[in-house]
Design a protein around this motif. Structure first.
Motif, short mmCIF file in Angstrom:
data_model
loop_
_atom_site.label_atom_id
_atom_site.label_comp_id
_atom_site.label_asym_id
_atom_site.label_seq_id
_atom_site.Cartn_x
_atom_site.Cartn_y
_atom_site.Cartn_z
N LEU A 41 0.83 -1.20 0.00
CA LEU A 41 0.00 0.00 0.00
C LEU A 41 0.87 1.25 0.00
CD1 LEU A 41 -2.66 1.58 0.25
CD2 LEU A 41 -2.44 1.33 2.72
N GLN A 42 1.88 1.28 0.85
CA GLN A 42 2.75 2.46 0.91
C GLN A 42 3.49 2.68 -0.42
OE1 GLN A 42 4.55 3.41 4.88
NE2 GLN A 42 4.14 1.23 5.16
N LYS A 43 3.87 1.60 -1.07
CA LYS A 43 4.53 1.71 -2.37
C LYS A 43 3.57 2.27 -3.42
CE LYS A 43 6.87 -1.14 -5.78
NZ LYS A 43 7.31 -2.49 -6.14
N LEU A 44 2.34 1.74 -3.46
CA LEU A 44 1.34 2.25 -4.41
C LEU A 44 1.00 3.70 -4.14
CD1 LEU A 44 -1.32 -0.61 -4.69
CD2 LEU A 44 0.22 0.21 -6.47
N PHE A 45 0.81 4.03 -2.87
CA PHE A 45 0.41 5.38 -2.49
C PHE A 45 1.51 6.38 -2.87
CE2 PHE A 45 -0.64 9.00 0.08
CZ PHE A 45 -2.03 8.99 0.11
N ALA A 46 2.74 6.05 -2.60
CA ALA A 46 3.86 6.93 -2.93
C ALA A 46 3.99 7.11 -4.44
CB ALA A 46 5.16 6.38 -2.34
N ARG A 47 3.75 6.06 -5.18
CA ARG A 47 3.82 6.15 -6.65
C ARG A 47 2.71 7.06 -7.18
NH1 ARG A 47 3.13 0.71 -9.21
NH2 ARG A 47 5.04 0.27 -8.09
N TYR A 48 1.54 6.97 -6.59
CA TYR A 48 0.37 7.73 -7.06
C TYR A 48 0.42 9.19 -6.61
CZ TYR A 48 -4.56 8.55 -8.18
OH TYR A 48 -5.73 9.03 -8.70
N HIS A 49 0.77 9.45 -5.36
CA HIS A 49 0.75 10.81 -4.80
C HIS A 49 2.13 11.48 -4.72
CE1 HIS A 49 -3.45 11.26 -3.73
NE2 HIS A 49 -3.46 10.03 -3.28
N HIS A 50 3.17 10.76 -5.04
CA HIS A 50 4.55 11.29 -5.01
C HIS A 50 4.99 11.73 -3.62
CE1 HIS A 50 4.38 11.00 -9.33
NE2 HIS A 50 3.30 11.75 -9.34
N GLU A 51 4.43 11.12 -2.60
CA GLU A 51 4.88 11.30 -1.22
C GLU A 51 4.37 10.13 -0.39
OE1 GLU A 51 3.41 14.90 0.58
OE2 GLU A 51 1.43 14.62 -0.26
N THR A 52 5.00 9.92 0.76
CA THR A 52 4.61 8.78 1.58
C THR A 52 3.21 8.98 2.15
OG1 THR A 52 5.50 9.69 3.63
CG2 THR A 52 7.02 8.41 2.24
N LEU A 53 2.61 7.89 2.53
CA LEU A 53 1.27 7.93 3.12
C LEU A 53 1.27 8.73 4.42
CD1 LEU A 53 -1.68 7.01 3.23
CD2 LEU A 53 -0.91 4.81 4.13
N ALA A 54 2.26 8.51 5.27
CA ALA A 54 2.33 9.23 6.55
C ALA A 54 2.50 10.73 6.33
CB ALA A 54 3.47 8.68 7.40
N ARG A 55 3.36 11.12 5.40
CA ARG A 55 3.58 12.53 5.12
C ARG A 55 2.31 13.16 4.54
NH1 ARG A 55 8.58 13.11 1.97
NH2 ARG A 55 9.52 12.92 4.01
N TYR A 56 1.63 12.43 3.67
CA TYR A 56 0.38 12.92 3.07
C TYR A 56 -0.66 13.19 4.16
CZ TYR A 56 -3.80 13.09 0.16
OH TYR A 56 -4.97 13.48 -0.43
N ILE A 57 -0.83 12.25 5.07
CA ILE A 57 -1.81 12.40 6.15
C ILE A 57 -1.45 13.60 7.04
CG2 ILE A 57 -2.71 11.35 8.27
CD1 ILE A 57 -2.47 8.62 6.78
#
Length: 155
Positions: A41-57
């Motif tokens: 999930l973290q790999k997919l999220f970073a690829r899609y949003h260009h930042e980590t899930l934790a940083r995005y939140i």
């Protein structure tokens, strides 16, 4: 071009995150909700949003805080608790790191009516302060200059 299945999952999760910013959001829980492993999930999220899930939140929580700082009289500690930061200090540190100024400085910065409308539509509300030169570096430089003047006056 047809969107991939993964994009639909990430879009759904992103919307769910935005709807639940005032909740404690744990990456393990989000991974379980997605049906993917935490790592994938973290790999997919970073690829899609260009930042980590934790940083995005964290960034989205802090962006929501800007509106509350500007348009309410809630104490800063109340916002830190509402958005599940460990302490007011950790909230202030994260806010300064992401937004470039402290929550108190953000609250004190008054906006013109046209800027308020832009703030409510912006994904980066502190861009308005940076645009008008209201950043911490300029403020620190001003304070340094005043301190130097005070030193010269005292000697």
């Amino acid at each position: 071009m047809q969107p991939k299945y993964n994009e639909g999952v990430i879009d759904t999760l992103t919307q769910w995150i935005m709807d639940n910013l005032d909740q404690r959001l744990c990456i393990d829980d989000i991974a379980e909700k997605s049906g993917y492993s935490k790592w994938y999930l973290q790999k997919l999220f970073a690829r899609y949003h260009h930042e980590t899930l934790a940083r995005y939140i964290r960034k989205k929580k802090l962006i929501h805080c800007v509106s509350e700082l500007k348009f309410s009289k809630k104490p800063i500690i109340t916002l830190a608790i509402k958005y599940h930061f460990e302490s007011q200090q950790s909230f202030t540190r994260a806010f300064k790191q992401v937004m470039g100024c402290t929550p108190l400085y953000c609250r004190k910065r008054q906006l013109a009516p046209d800027a308020i409308a832009l703030l409510q539509q912006s994904d980066d509300p502190c861009a308005l302060c940076r645009l008008h030169g209201f950043n911490t570096k300029a403020r620190e430089k001003k304070h340094r200059t005043l301190d130097e003047i005070n030193i010269h006056v005292l000697t």
